[in-house]
Design a protein around this motif. Structure first.
Motif, PDB file in Angstrom:
ATOM      1  N   ARG A  51       4.779  94.240 -66.770  1.00 43.10           N
ATOM      2  CA  ARG A  51       3.768  93.664 -67.672  1.00 43.10           C
ATOM      3  C   ARG A  51       3.492  94.553 -68.877  1.00 43.10           C
ATOM      4  O   ARG A  51       2.805  94.147 -69.799  1.00 43.10           O
ATOM      5  CB  ARG A  51       2.472  93.403 -66.910  1.00 43.10           C
ATOM      6  CG  ARG A  51       2.690  92.376 -65.813  1.00 43.10           C
ATOM      7  CD  ARG A  51       1.486  91.526 -65.583  1.00 43.10           C
ATOM      8  NE  ARG A  51       1.772  90.503 -64.584  1.00 43.10           N
ATOM      9  CZ  ARG A  51       0.966  89.505 -64.270  1.00 43.10           C
ATOM     10  NH1 ARG A  51      -0.176  89.385 -64.900  1.00 43.10           N
ATOM     11  NH2 ARG A  51       1.289  88.621 -63.361  1.00 43.10           N
ATOM     12  N   ARG A  71       8.304  89.886 -52.510  1.00 44.14           N
ATOM     13  CA  ARG A  71       6.977  89.659 -53.085  1.00 44.14           C
ATOM     14  C   ARG A  71       5.867  90.097 -52.126  1.00 44.14           C
ATOM     15  O   ARG A  71       4.836  90.604 -52.530  1.00 44.14           O
ATOM     16  CB  ARG A  71       6.820  88.181 -53.459  1.00 44.14           C
ATOM     17  CG  ARG A  71       7.624  87.799 -54.690  1.00 44.14           C
ATOM     18  CD  ARG A  71       6.980  88.371 -55.946  1.00 44.14           C
ATOM     19  NE  ARG A  71       7.865  88.310 -57.099  1.00 44.14           N
ATOM     20  CZ  ARG A  71       7.462  88.517 -58.353  1.00 44.14           C
ATOM     21  NH1 ARG A  71       6.200  88.817 -58.618  1.00 44.14           N
ATOM     22  NH2 ARG A  71       8.318  88.468 -59.353  1.00 44.14           N
ATOM     23  N   GLN A  95      13.400  86.801 -51.478  1.00 41.96           N
ATOM     24  CA  GLN A  95      12.434  86.977 -52.560  1.00 41.96           C
ATOM     25  C   GLN A  95      11.006  86.980 -52.001  1.00 41.96           C
ATOM     26  O   GLN A  95      10.143  87.723 -52.468  1.00 41.96           O
ATOM     27  CB  GLN A  95      12.588  85.877 -53.614  1.00 41.96           C
ATOM     28  CG  GLN A  95      11.833  86.208 -54.895  1.00 41.96           C
ATOM     29  CD  GLN A  95      11.972  85.139 -55.964  1.00 41.96           C
ATOM     30  OE1 GLN A  95      12.483  84.059 -55.719  1.00 41.96           O
ATOM     31  NE2 GLN A  95      11.496  85.442 -57.160  1.00 41.96           N
ATOM     32  N   GLU A 125       6.820  83.950 -73.706  1.00 38.78           N
ATOM     33  CA  GLU A 125       6.174  84.965 -72.863  1.00 38.78           C
ATOM     34  C   GLU A 125       5.555  86.094 -73.675  1.00 38.78           C
ATOM     35  O   GLU A 125       4.463  86.567 -73.368  1.00 38.78           O
ATOM     36  CB  GLU A 125       7.190  85.521 -71.869  1.00 38.78           C
ATOM     37  CG  GLU A 125       6.590  86.563 -70.929  1.00 38.78           C
ATOM     38  CD  GLU A 125       7.561  87.023 -69.855  1.00 38.78           C
ATOM     39  OE1 GLU A 125       8.381  86.215 -69.399  1.00 38.78           O
ATOM     40  OE2 GLU A 125       7.484  88.207 -69.480  1.00 38.78           O
ATOM     41  N   ASP A 157      16.214  85.897 -61.992  1.00 38.01           N
ATOM     42  CA  ASP A 157      14.773  85.791 -61.770  1.00 38.01           C
ATOM     43  C   ASP A 157      14.108  87.137 -62.027  1.00 38.01           C
ATOM     44  O   ASP A 157      14.778  88.157 -62.157  1.00 38.01           O
ATOM     45  CB  ASP A 157      14.461  85.233 -60.376  1.00 38.01           C
ATOM     46  CG  ASP A 157      14.841  86.197 -59.273  1.00 38.01           C
ATOM     47  OD1 ASP A 157      14.450  87.379 -59.329  1.00 38.01           O
ATOM     48  OD2 ASP A 157      15.548  85.775 -58.339  1.00 38.01           O
ATOM     49  N   LYS A 158      12.763  87.116 -62.093  1.00 38.34           N
ATOM     50  CA  LYS A 158      12.015  88.311 -62.519  1.00 38.34           C
ATOM     51  C   LYS A 158      12.254  89.517 -61.615  1.00 38.34           C
ATOM     52  O   LYS A 158      12.283  90.655 -62.084  1.00 38.34           O
ATOM     53  CB  LYS A 158      10.523  87.995 -62.540  1.00 38.34           C
ATOM     54  CG  LYS A 158      10.054  87.328 -63.823  1.00 38.34           C
ATOM     55  CD  LYS A 158       9.937  88.356 -64.954  1.00 38.34           C
ATOM     56  CE  LYS A 158       9.344  87.716 -66.203  1.00 38.34           C
ATOM     57  NZ  LYS A 158      10.242  87.848 -67.350  1.00 38.34           N
ATOM     58  N   ASP A 159      12.437  89.265 -60.316  1.00 32.25           N
ATOM     59  CA  ASP A 159      12.633  90.393 -59.409  1.00 32.25           C
ATOM     60  C   ASP A 159      13.970  91.076 -59.678  1.00 32.25           C
ATOM     61  O   ASP A 159      14.082  92.295 -59.608  1.00 32.25           O
ATOM     62  CB  ASP A 159      12.555  89.907 -57.955  1.00 32.25           C
ATOM     63  CG  ASP A 159      11.156  89.418 -57.622  1.00 32.25           C
ATOM     64  OD1 ASP A 159      10.201  90.178 -57.830  1.00 32.25           O
ATOM     65  OD2 ASP A 159      11.019  88.261 -57.197  1.00 32.25           O
ATOM     66  N   ASP A 193      16.455  87.167 -68.660  1.00 31.34           N
ATOM     67  CA  ASP A 193      15.816  85.886 -68.304  1.00 31.34           C
ATOM     68  C   ASP A 193      16.712  84.721 -68.727  1.00 31.34           C
ATOM     69  O   ASP A 193      16.932  83.772 -67.978  1.00 31.34           O
ATOM     70  CB  ASP A 193      14.474  85.724 -69.033  1.00 31.34           C
ATOM     71  CG  ASP A 193      13.341  86.434 -68.307  1.00 31.34           C
ATOM     72  OD1 ASP A 193      13.536  86.815 -67.145  1.00 31.34           O
ATOM     73  OD2 ASP A 193      12.261  86.596 -68.922  1.00 31.34           O
ATOM     74  N   PHE A 208       0.911  84.192 -67.151  1.00 34.76           N
ATOM     75  CA  PHE A 208       1.476  84.901 -66.000  1.00 34.76           C
ATOM     76  C   PHE A 208       1.067  84.260 -64.683  1.00 34.76           C
ATOM     77  O   PHE A 208       1.837  84.277 -63.720  1.00 34.76           O
ATOM     78  CB  PHE A 208       1.094  86.389 -66.033  1.00 34.76           C
ATOM     79  CG  PHE A 208       1.993  87.190 -66.936  1.00 34.76           C
ATOM     80  CD1 PHE A 208       3.350  87.317 -66.658  1.00 34.76           C
ATOM     81  CD2 PHE A 208       1.510  87.823 -68.071  1.00 34.76           C
ATOM     82  CE1 PHE A 208       4.192  88.046 -67.488  1.00 34.76           C
ATOM     83  CE2 PHE A 208       2.340  88.557 -68.910  1.00 34.76           C
ATOM     84  CZ  PHE A 208       3.686  88.668 -68.620  1.00 34.76           C
ATOM     85  N   ASP A 257       3.948  83.065 -62.354  1.00 31.21           N
ATOM     86  CA  ASP A 257       4.029  83.572 -60.977  1.00 31.21           C
ATOM     87  C   ASP A 257       4.045  82.431 -59.964  1.00 31.21           C
ATOM     88  O   ASP A 257       4.830  82.439 -59.011  1.00 31.21           O
ATOM     89  CB  ASP A 257       2.824  84.484 -60.685  1.00 31.21           C
ATOM     90  CG  ASP A 257       3.127  85.941 -61.020  1.00 31.21           C
ATOM     91  OD1 ASP A 257       4.312  86.271 -61.227  1.00 31.21           O
ATOM     92  OD2 ASP A 257       2.178  86.748 -61.064  1.00 31.21           O
ATOM     93  N   LYS A 313      14.786  79.242 -64.484  1.00 31.01           N
ATOM     94  CA  LYS A 313      14.019  79.487 -65.713  1.00 31.01           C
ATOM     95  C   LYS A 313      14.787  79.118 -66.980  1.00 31.01           C
ATOM     96  O   LYS A 313      14.176  78.634 -67.936  1.00 31.01           O
ATOM     97  CB  LYS A 313      13.557  80.939 -65.761  1.00 31.01           C
ATOM     98  CG  LYS A 313      12.290  81.122 -66.571  1.00 31.01           C
ATOM     99  CD  LYS A 313      11.695  82.482 -66.306  1.00 31.01           C
ATOM    100  CE  LYS A 313      10.358  82.620 -66.976  1.00 31.01           C
ATOM    101  NZ  LYS A 313       9.738  83.903 -66.668  1.00 31.01           N
ATOM    102  N   GLY A 320      12.758  80.784 -59.683  1.00 30.17           N
ATOM    103  CA  GLY A 320      13.220  81.885 -60.537  1.00 30.17           C
ATOM    104  C   GLY A 320      14.509  81.637 -61.288  1.00 30.17           C
ATOM    105  O   GLY A 320      14.575  81.760 -62.508  1.00 30.17           O
ATOM    106  N   LYS A 330       5.587  93.926 -53.567  1.00 30.18           N
ATOM    107  CA  LYS A 330       4.491  93.709 -54.526  1.00 30.18           C
ATOM    108  C   LYS A 330       3.137  93.526 -53.830  1.00 30.18           C
ATOM    109  O   LYS A 330       2.113  93.518 -54.492  1.00 30.18           O
ATOM    110  CB  LYS A 330       4.778  92.449 -55.359  1.00 30.18           C
ATOM    111  CG  LYS A 330       6.108  92.457 -56.094  1.00 30.18           C
ATOM    112  CD  LYS A 330       5.992  93.159 -57.415  1.00 30.18           C
ATOM    113  CE  LYS A 330       7.282  93.006 -58.197  1.00 30.18           C
ATOM    114  NZ  LYS A 330       7.250  93.749 -59.466  1.00 30.18           N
ATOM    115  N   ASN A 340       7.933  82.618 -59.585  1.00 28.40           N
ATOM    116  CA  ASN A 340       8.010  83.721 -58.622  1.00 28.40           C
ATOM    117  C   ASN A 340       7.467  83.346 -57.248  1.00 28.40           C
ATOM    118  O   ASN A 340       7.572  84.136 -56.305  1.00 28.40           O
ATOM    119  CB  ASN A 340       7.261  84.947 -59.169  1.00 28.40           C
ATOM    120  CG  ASN A 340       7.846  85.397 -60.497  1.00 28.40           C
ATOM    121  OD1 ASN A 340       9.058  85.273 -60.720  1.00 28.40           O
ATOM    122  ND2 ASN A 340       7.004  85.875 -61.392  1.00 28.40           N
TER     123      ASN A 340
END
Lengths: 434, 216
Positions: free
Chosen positions: A274, B96, B92, B174, A293-295, A288, B188, B192, B164, B161, B100, B196
């Motif tokens: 971020r 997460r 994933q 973004e 994907d973001k991970d 992207d 976000f 998410d 996108k 994901g 995370k 995500n």
């Protein structure tokens, strides 16, 4: 111009005839080997059982040596690779030669059919013509009409009855079994192999000058095999020689084993998705757009730095080190090498005929389960932009065990990285090879 | 950062799905990616079962999972797209949860109504922005409406994901949306939820999600 008849052998006992630029190519309908990229060509060259002196001799015959330049073995491989790529030397596979080498002691000759008026027909494997090319030879590749007509004539002359027919079919090394044991089925099989191009017919109207198993080994120009094999580790029957490089991962008897802990591989660069730096923002957006994907984007950003965009064209090659026996799936591989990156790795870590796997793993920061024992190749299918980065440091905790109970104990390993990795839109890639 | 019973059970569930599914034919060893993933999943599962896994888990304990996921090490040339998506979703979700420490936006879509409210709120933020919208920001509005409809009809299942690139406005907007009031936070949150597959930390329960989104 004299023909040199250079025959070389690889570590799987395949034989190849090399034609130098000034030599007249064979008239036989045989395609030379195609060398489409540097990495595979270099791999092919390094697998040939030709020693340093042998390569120097070939380079000399190809007028590629110079009084002012000393060629090391690696220089020879580089020079030969370049020559093969530009087609100055052409390489033909001798698919049948090996069998006839083995039969040498049996004094085996190719079958001869006696026709009318003193004409003799010698049925020979077409690739035998790569070694010795007699005067009048007939080829029937892709010409079933001519092949059928030719056999009909021999049959009418009663030259091709059951005995000679069986001797021909037994003498020729076939790629497929003959279906049936009846005469018409054998005739059909013979026509089929003639049309496939596997067999040619030498017509002798004068004193004989056809290749036999005994005169195929033209020893004067055969380049002697070198004693050590350099072959890829995944080939069937390959027995690995002792790797001369240091490092635990280069010791064949040791395997990484650390089954009781989750502690393992980790990258060292910290990234907060971020609050990315402007440079990382650009790389993240490009990743992207490639569909990661973001991970995965986060992991790619953490695995390297100095991100740059690099254009690729259709036909460009990408590579990835892998564990032998695993076929990589393109849709999911974020860490690849382009041709430049691969060449860098090869220059640094392919020495004395062996990959320094410890070095490769260190340079590319590969985790314990990637044994770097094979290379996957992929082809770019459409113009696209890749994201390149310099691979960062990574650390790993692991232990190496030997079958006799020896263990290194738990080791902390730091991999320096430094290689250039490429991340590409997977939809623009196609698997080559495996 | 939440550290809840729900996350613990989700982690056990997804590790079990991997261990009893795609990893079942393989043995635990460090020589292969599958073997290494078995070690990883068993380690996480055992500790979660023993109530001994504070979230988030240290990165050093998750290196195998993160690398194997990123480089597609579990898949071969014969893996189908459906198989890859199914296994990647499990992986994933573990990332997460464990890496995370987040809460899943999981089936049976009990959080869907609140996700729809969040999408509406982002659309409103864009439509009432104090400056002219860029072409990507403008394009984001119909994209959001489409995603909202598909989610409402149960035709898409987060995380999306890898999909996108179908919504390029999401990628391009973004960065630019951050100067619009509430733009970054709302963007976000939606990103998410949809891409995500995770919900905001404050949505510990359905009641929390309802309270947080009612006034958006």
């Amino acid at each position: 111009m004299r023909s040199h008849n250079i025959i070389v052998q690889d570590d799987l006992s395949n034989h190849f005839r090399l034609y130098l630029q000034h030599e007249a190519l064979t008239r036989a309908p045989i395609e030379p080997e195609y060398f489409s990229d540097d990495v595979y060509t270099r791999q092919f060259v390094s697998r040939l059982r030709v020693d340093h002196q042998g390569w120097l001799r070939i380079l000399h015959l190809a007028s590629e040596t110079s009084m002012n330049r000393h060629f090391t073995l690696h220089d020879c491989w580089d020079a030969i690779t370049a020559i093969l790529r530009r087609g100055t030397i052409r390489v033909y596979r001798l698919t049948h030669l090996n069998r006839h080498y083995r039969r040498q002691n049996e004094k085996n000759h190719y079958p001869i059919i006696d026709g009318t008026q003193g004409v003799h027909y010698h049925f020979i494997p077409t690739t035998a013509l790569l070694v010795h090319e007699p005067g009048e030879t007939r080829f029937f590749k892709n010409d079933p009409e001519q092949a059928t007509q030719f056999i009909q004539v021999l049959t009418q002359q009663q030259a091709l009855n059951e005995g000679p027919l069986v001797s021909i079919l037994n003498a020729i090394v076939l790629k497929w079994p003959i279906g049936g044991t009846q005469h018409p089925q054998r005739i059909a099989a013979l026509i089929r192999i003639m049309v496939s191009g596997e067999v040619a017919v030498v017509i002798d109207r004068a004193p004989m000058a056809v290749p036999t198993s005994s005169n195929m080994a033209l020893s004067e120009e055969i380049i002697e095999p070198k004693p050590a094999t350099l072959g890829p580790h995944e080939e069937p029957g390959y027995v690995p020689k002792e790797n001369p490089h240091s490092g635990l991962h280069n010791q064949a008897a040791l395997t990484p084993d650390f089954q009781t802990s989750a502690d393992s591989f980790k990258t060292t660069r910290q990234v907060d998705m971020r609050t990315l730096s402007p440079e990382d923002e650009v790389a993240a957006e490009a990743l992207d757009e490639q569909g990661w994907d973001k991970d995965k984007v986060e992991q790619v950003l953490k695995s390297g730095d100095n991100f740059t965009e690099t254009p690729y064209q259709a036909g460009d090659k990408l590579y990835g080190f892998n564990t032998a026996g695993r076929a990589r799936n393109l849709d999911n591989s974020a860490y690849l090498l382009d041709e430049t990156g691969m060449n860098e790795v090869q220059e640094k870590y392919f020495r004395q005929g062996h990959w320094d796997k410890e070095g490769v793993k260190d340079y590319l920061a590969l985790p314990c389960f990637n044994s770097a024992s094979t290379i996957d190749a992929m082809k770019v299918t459409k113009p696209t932009t890749g994201i390149q980065s310099t691979i960062g440091k990574a650390t790993e905790l692991l232990r190496y065990d030997a079958p006799d109970g020896y263990t290194t104990g738990t080791l902390g390993k730091i991999m320096g990285g430094g290689g250039r990795q490429t991340t590409l839109d997977p939809s623009a890639l196609k698997l080559l090879g495996k | 950062m939440p550290n809840t019973e729900e996350q613990r059970l989700d982690l056990i569930e997804n590790c079990t799905l991997l261990l009893e599914g795609p990893l079942k034919p393989f043995k635990q060893t460090d020589n292969t990616a599958e073997g290494r993933m078995i070690t990883q999943c068993q380690w996480l599962k055992e500790r979660a079962e023993n109530h001994d896994l504070p979230l988030p888990v240290k990165e050093g304990k998750l290196g195998s999972l993160l690398y194997i996921y990123t480089n597609g090490e579990l898949f071969t040339a014969t893996s189908t797209k459906d198989e890859i998506r199914r296994v990647e979703t499990m992986m994933q979700r573990i990332i997460r949860l464990a890496y995370k420490g987040q809460l899943l936006m999981k089936p049976p879509y009990i959080y869907t109504p609140y996700a729809l409210r969040s999408i509406d709120a982002l659309i409103t933020v864009l439509e009432t922005a104090p400056r002219p919208l860029s072409q990507y920001e403008q394009g984001l509005i119909p994209d959001l409406k489409e995603i909202k409809q598909l989610l409402d009809e149960g035709k898409i299942e987060p995380p999306l994901g890898a999909y996108k690139p179908r919504y390029p406005n999401f990628i391009k907007a973004e960065r630019s949306i951050r100067d619009i009031p509430n733009g970054k936070d709302y963007f976000f949150t939606v990103s998410d939820l949809i891409f995500n597959g995770v919900r905001p930390d404050s949505w510990l329960t359905v009641e929390d999600a309802d309270r947080d989104t009612r006034r958006l």
